[in-house]
Design an enzyme around this catalytic site. Structure first.
Site, PDB file in Angstrom:
ATOM      1  N   ASP A 126       0.820  -1.211   0.000  1.00  0.00           N
ATOM      2  CA  ASP A 126       0.000   0.000   0.000  1.00  0.00           C
ATOM      3  C   ASP A 126       0.859   1.268   0.000  1.00  0.00           C
ATOM      4  OD1 ASP A 126      -2.368   1.540   0.303  1.00  0.00           O
ATOM      5  OD2 ASP A 126      -2.155   1.523   2.483  1.00  0.00           O
ATOM      6  N   ASN A 166       6.840  -7.361   7.011  1.00  0.00           N
ATOM      7  CA  ASN A 166       5.576  -6.734   7.360  1.00  0.00           C
ATOM      8  C   ASN A 166       4.440  -7.532   6.757  1.00  0.00           C
ATOM      9  OD1 ASN A 166       3.879  -4.328   8.270  1.00  0.00           O
ATOM     10  ND2 ASN A 166       3.330  -4.475   6.111  1.00  0.00           N
ATOM     11  N   GLU A 167       3.537  -8.008   7.600  1.00  0.00           N
ATOM     12  CA  GLU A 167       2.287  -8.623   7.164  1.00  0.00           C
ATOM     13  C   GLU A 167       2.470  -9.693   6.106  1.00  0.00           C
ATOM     14  OE1 GLU A 167      -0.558  -5.567   6.222  1.00  0.00           O
ATOM     15  OE2 GLU A 167      -0.856  -5.217   8.356  1.00  0.00           O
ATOM     16  N   ASN A 208      -0.246  -5.483  13.714  1.00  0.00           N
ATOM     17  CA  ASN A 208      -0.980  -4.451  12.986  1.00  0.00           C
ATOM     18  C   ASN A 208      -2.456  -4.809  13.092  1.00  0.00           C
ATOM     19  OD1 ASN A 208       1.501  -3.547  12.167  1.00  0.00           O
ATOM     20  ND2 ASN A 208       1.269  -4.076  10.004  1.00  0.00           N
ATOM     21  N   TYR A 231      -6.640  -3.283  12.930  1.00  0.00           N
ATOM     22  CA  TYR A 231      -7.508  -2.178  12.502  1.00  0.00           C
ATOM     23  C   TYR A 231      -8.949  -2.368  12.973  1.00  0.00           C
ATOM     24  CZ  TYR A 231      -3.665  -0.302   9.802  1.00  0.00           C
ATOM     25  OH  TYR A 231      -2.469   0.260   9.443  1.00  0.00           O
ATOM     26  N   TYR A 254     -10.963  -1.506   9.303  1.00  0.00           N
ATOM     27  CA  TYR A 254     -11.295  -2.606   8.386  1.00  0.00           C
ATOM     28  C   TYR A 254     -12.252  -3.599   9.037  1.00  0.00           C
ATOM     29  CZ  TYR A 254      -7.429  -0.795   5.636  1.00  0.00           C
ATOM     30  OH  TYR A 254      -6.599   0.020   4.904  1.00  0.00           O
ATOM     31  N   GLU A 311       0.844  -0.995  14.005  1.00  0.00           N
ATOM     32  CA  GLU A 311      -0.106  -0.239  13.176  1.00  0.00           C
ATOM     33  C   GLU A 311      -1.470  -0.266  13.819  1.00  0.00           C
ATOM     34  OE1 GLU A 311      -0.369  -1.105   8.970  1.00  0.00           O
ATOM     35  OE2 GLU A 311       1.810  -1.366   8.803  1.00  0.00           O
ATOM     36  N   TRP A 369      -0.298   4.208  12.922  1.00  0.00           N
ATOM     37  CA  TRP A 369      -0.209   4.244  11.465  1.00  0.00           C
ATOM     38  C   TRP A 369      -0.975   5.440  10.968  1.00  0.00           C
ATOM     39  CZ3 TRP A 369       3.130   2.012   8.557  1.00  0.00           C
ATOM     40  CH2 TRP A 369       2.962   2.003   7.166  1.00  0.00           C
ATOM     41  N   LYS A 383      -4.044   8.028   6.605  1.00  0.00           N
ATOM     42  CA  LYS A 383      -4.042   7.658   8.025  1.00  0.00           C
ATOM     43  C   LYS A 383      -3.012   8.449   8.830  1.00  0.00           C
ATOM     44  CE  LYS A 383      -5.986   3.073   7.404  1.00  0.00           C
ATOM     45  NZ  LYS A 383      -5.727   2.864   5.977  1.00  0.00           N
TER      46      LYS A 383
HETATM   47  C1  EVA Z   1      -3.337   0.635   5.768  1.00  0.00           C
HETATM   48  N1  EVA Z   1      -2.336  -1.371   6.582  1.00  0.00           N
HETATM   49  O1  EVA Z   1      -4.263  -0.031   5.393  1.00  0.00           O
HETATM   50  C2  EVA Z   1      -2.027  -0.056   6.155  1.00  0.00           C
HETATM   51  C3  EVA Z   1      -1.035  -0.130   5.028  1.00  0.00           C
HETATM   52  C4  EVA Z   1       0.216  -0.844   5.531  1.00  0.00           C
HETATM   53  O2  EVA Z   1      -0.736   1.149   4.527  1.00  0.00           O
HETATM   54  C5  EVA Z   1      -1.450  -2.374   6.556  1.00  0.00           C
HETATM   55  O3  EVA Z   1       0.924  -2.791   6.677  1.00  0.00           O
HETATM   56  O4  EVA Z   1      -1.802  -3.417   7.061  1.00  0.00           O
HETATM   57  C6  EVA Z   1      -0.123  -2.246   5.899  1.00  0.00           C
HETATM   58  O5  EVA Z   1       1.224  -0.840   4.566  1.00  0.00           O
HETATM   59  O6  EVA Z   1      -3.422   1.841   5.852  1.00  0.00           O
END
Ligand code: EVA
Length: 597
Positions: free
Chosen positions: A165, A416-417, A471, A473, A477, A510, A555, A574
């Site tokens: 991303d 990462n991820e 990470n 959300y 998400y 994140e 993040w 973000k």
């Molecule tokens: C995002 N989420 O959705 C972030 C990405 C990032 O920019 C992630 O590790 O899980 C990624 O690169 O904003």
């Protein structure tokens, strides 16, 4: 062997900065090699600043989105070449791969766009004017680090699409130096510290050519000699040392001298911070004291510059991070320009240094898949997983070789991820973690960053990590717009981790919401400034409930450019700061919390 030490000037070493306006040419049909552009000179070149990304300098979409080969060229003047002297060209990075030519002859090549490229040109260089040519390429595939694909449109034009991303910026992103070294040069050095009651022991190891003797000296800020040692390896003892502390950095100067019969053959001076890093139970210790990580995942990203390094951007970013009360950042998702680490050493910031192991999950909207926990397998059906792993391992090795002496670097992040839930993933990562542990003389913690699919019951790689980075959300998400439900799910997962990995420290690497500068709304809605603030406050209260959470890296530090898509409004929003580095409202909530914590 080619020394990759950061270029310095002194009475023996000479480093000439080659930054400036170079000549440039796209090569969409890949003709440059066959037409001998390196030998004959670039036909009809345009001008291009170095360092910089080319993408955001143009006004035409095809140039911004260009994918394929592109060439750079400049003139390099060598004033003198003393007998025995060796000459190198050193690029901070060329994204994603390159071949380097001097006076039409190939000097070397490099795969990977985020670490230095150093080539020897002693045999090819002449006193006077030399032509330096770089053939670069920004394609992505499933063996490149990072991973992605190239899509070809009906008209034959191509676009790189990362499984990540952020915009696939390319170019010569960091400074270029012409380096002149003595015949027998200091190749490398490393230091490790041990603290005793009122004394520090600094063990050093040097790598130098020839049979000269090594002398090492340590000076304090005032220039007074505090310790010295003889021999290629040894230890220095410093009584009542000034420690390198978080946001209170003290830097000594280490001098490594190579001599023979009283004559100095080579000398290298570098800053040195006396500090230790360790994990003890659920805590991260710096100099034996627990430290809670506060800060951000960042990007090398700015208007016009793209991913090109500029001191002014770095300076502004550190000032913003100091204002908000941060003490740490992760170099998401690749090693940054070396100058970032130099500044962090001076400012007392902690860095989780991340290899470009990103996109190890097949998805063009990986953030959505990852955020919702819907990622698919990857390593089991990669076209050439061994080559991918070789490239990844090379990046880990080069990163550690480059950054091992920075006091600011407190941990290595291998990925990462990535997909981590299959046997194939476990087989892929185990040797990479082993490599990092073997190569770092300081034995810093090694970690990796887990997305939602890497849940407590499915992830097979967390046991490799000294602390676990998550990470998550919840509220974006997952259960977007419903912070109450988001909180419930979030705590449910944390309760599972508490049971699964007791005694391991966790760091949130994140959490965040896309937030428009211009949008205010009460009651809050997703994308509004109010929602970002409420989401963050919910996170703060969850973090405070679990004592094993030892850090929060939001993040993102600032809004940044991504590829286009229905989930991105001219980039990822973000940031706690705008892309212009001005605070959004939630930044004040962080400042209030972090100034106290
Ligand atoms: C995002 N989420 O959705 C972030 C990405 C990032 O920019 C992630 O590790 O899980 C990624 O690169 O904003």
């Amino acid at each position: 062997m080619i020394s990759e030490l950061y270029p310095v000037n002194n009475e023996i070493r000479r480093a000439q900065l080659l930054d400036g306006l170079w000549r440039f040419r796209f090569d969409p049909r890949g003709e440059g090699e066959g037409e001998a552009w390196a030998e004959k000179g670039l036909p009809d070149p345009i001008s291009m600043p170095v360092p910089g990304s080319f993408a955001d300098l143009f006004t035409e979409a095809w140039q911004r989105d260009y994918c394929g080969d592109f060439w750079y060229e400049t003139d390099v003047y060598l004033q003198e070449l003393r007998p025995g002297q060796r000459v190198f060209i050193r690029f901070g990075s060329v994204t994603h791969r390159c071949q380097v030519y001097l006076n039409g002859r190939k000097a070397g090549e490099h795969e990977g766009g985020f670490l230095p490229v150093a080539v020897e040109v002693t045999e090819l260089a002449r006193v006077g004017r030399n032509r330096l040519t770089v053939r670069a390429n920004n394609e992505l595939n499933e063996t490149s680090i990072p991973c992605g694909a190239v899509r070809t449109a009906a008209d034959g034009s191509r676009r790189a699409q990362g499984y990540f991303d952020f915009f696939n910026y390319a170019g010569i992103h960091r400074s270029v130096w012409l380096v002149q070294l003595p015949e027998q040069a200091i190749q490398d050095y490393s230091v490790t510290c041990r603290l005793e009651a009122d004394e520090a022991e600094i063990r050093y190891e040097t790598d130098a050519e020839g049979d000269g003797s090594i002398r090492v000296e340590l000076r304090d800020r005032e220039g007074a000699l505090v310790a010295s040692g003889e021999g290629r390896q040894g230890s220095l003892r410093v009584r009542n040392p000034h420690l390198w502390q978080v946001r209170n950095a003290y830097l000594y100067t280490l001098t490594v001298c190579l001599t023979r019969e009283g004559r100095t053959l080579d000398r290298y001076d570098a800053p040195l911070g006396i500090r230790t890093v360790a994990i003890e139970g659920q805590r991260i210790l710096l100099n034996g004291q627990p430290v809670y990580l506060k800060g951000f995942g960042k990007h090398e990203d700015a208007e016009i510059l793209g991913r090109g390094f500029h001191w002014a951007v770095a300076k502004r970013d550190f000032e913003c991070m100091k204002w908000i009360g941060a003490n740490c950042f992760r170099t998401s998702h690749y090693p940054y320009a070396e100058e970032w680490y130099q500044m962090a050493d001076q400012e007392g910031f902690l860095i989780i240094d991340e290899a470009p192991g990103v996109g190890l999950m097949r998805s063009f909207a990986n953030f959505a898949a990852a955020g919702a926990g819907k990622s698919n397998g990857f390593f089991g059906d990669c076209p050439d997983v061994e080559l991918l792993q070789r490239n990844h391992r090379a990046a880990v090795e080069e990163m550690i070789r480059r950054d091992k002496n920075h006091p600011s670097v407190i941990a290595w992040s291998i990925f990462n991820e990535a997909e981590t839930i299959t046997q194939a993933a476990e087989d892929y990562f185990a040797p990479l973690f082993e490599t990092a542990r073997r190569l770092d003389p300081q034995h810093r913690p090694v970690t990796g960053v887990l997305e939602k699919t890497s849940s407590p019951d499915r992830c097979r790689c967390w046991p490799m990590m000294d602390f676990i980075c998550l990470n998550r959300y919840y509220g974006w998400y997952i259960s977007g717009g419903d912070l109450q439900e988001a909180r419930r799910q979030f705590e449910e997962e944390m309760d599972q981790w508490a049971e699964k990995a007791p005694g391991v420290p966790f760091v949130f690497t994140e959490f965040g919401t896309d937030t428009l500068d211009s949008l205010h709304k009460l009651p809050s809605v997703m994308w509004s400034q109010e929602y970002q603030q409420e989401y963050m406050e919910m996170h703060f209260s969850v973090f405070d409930r679990y004592p094993f959470i030892q850090g929060e890296l939001a993040w993102n530090f600032a809004d940044f450019q991504t590829g286009q898509g229905i989930m991105r409004v001219n980039g990822n929003k973000k940031g706690l700061f705008s892309r212009n580095r001005q605070p959004k409202e939630a930044a004040w909530a962080f400042r209030r919390r972090w100034m106290e914590k």
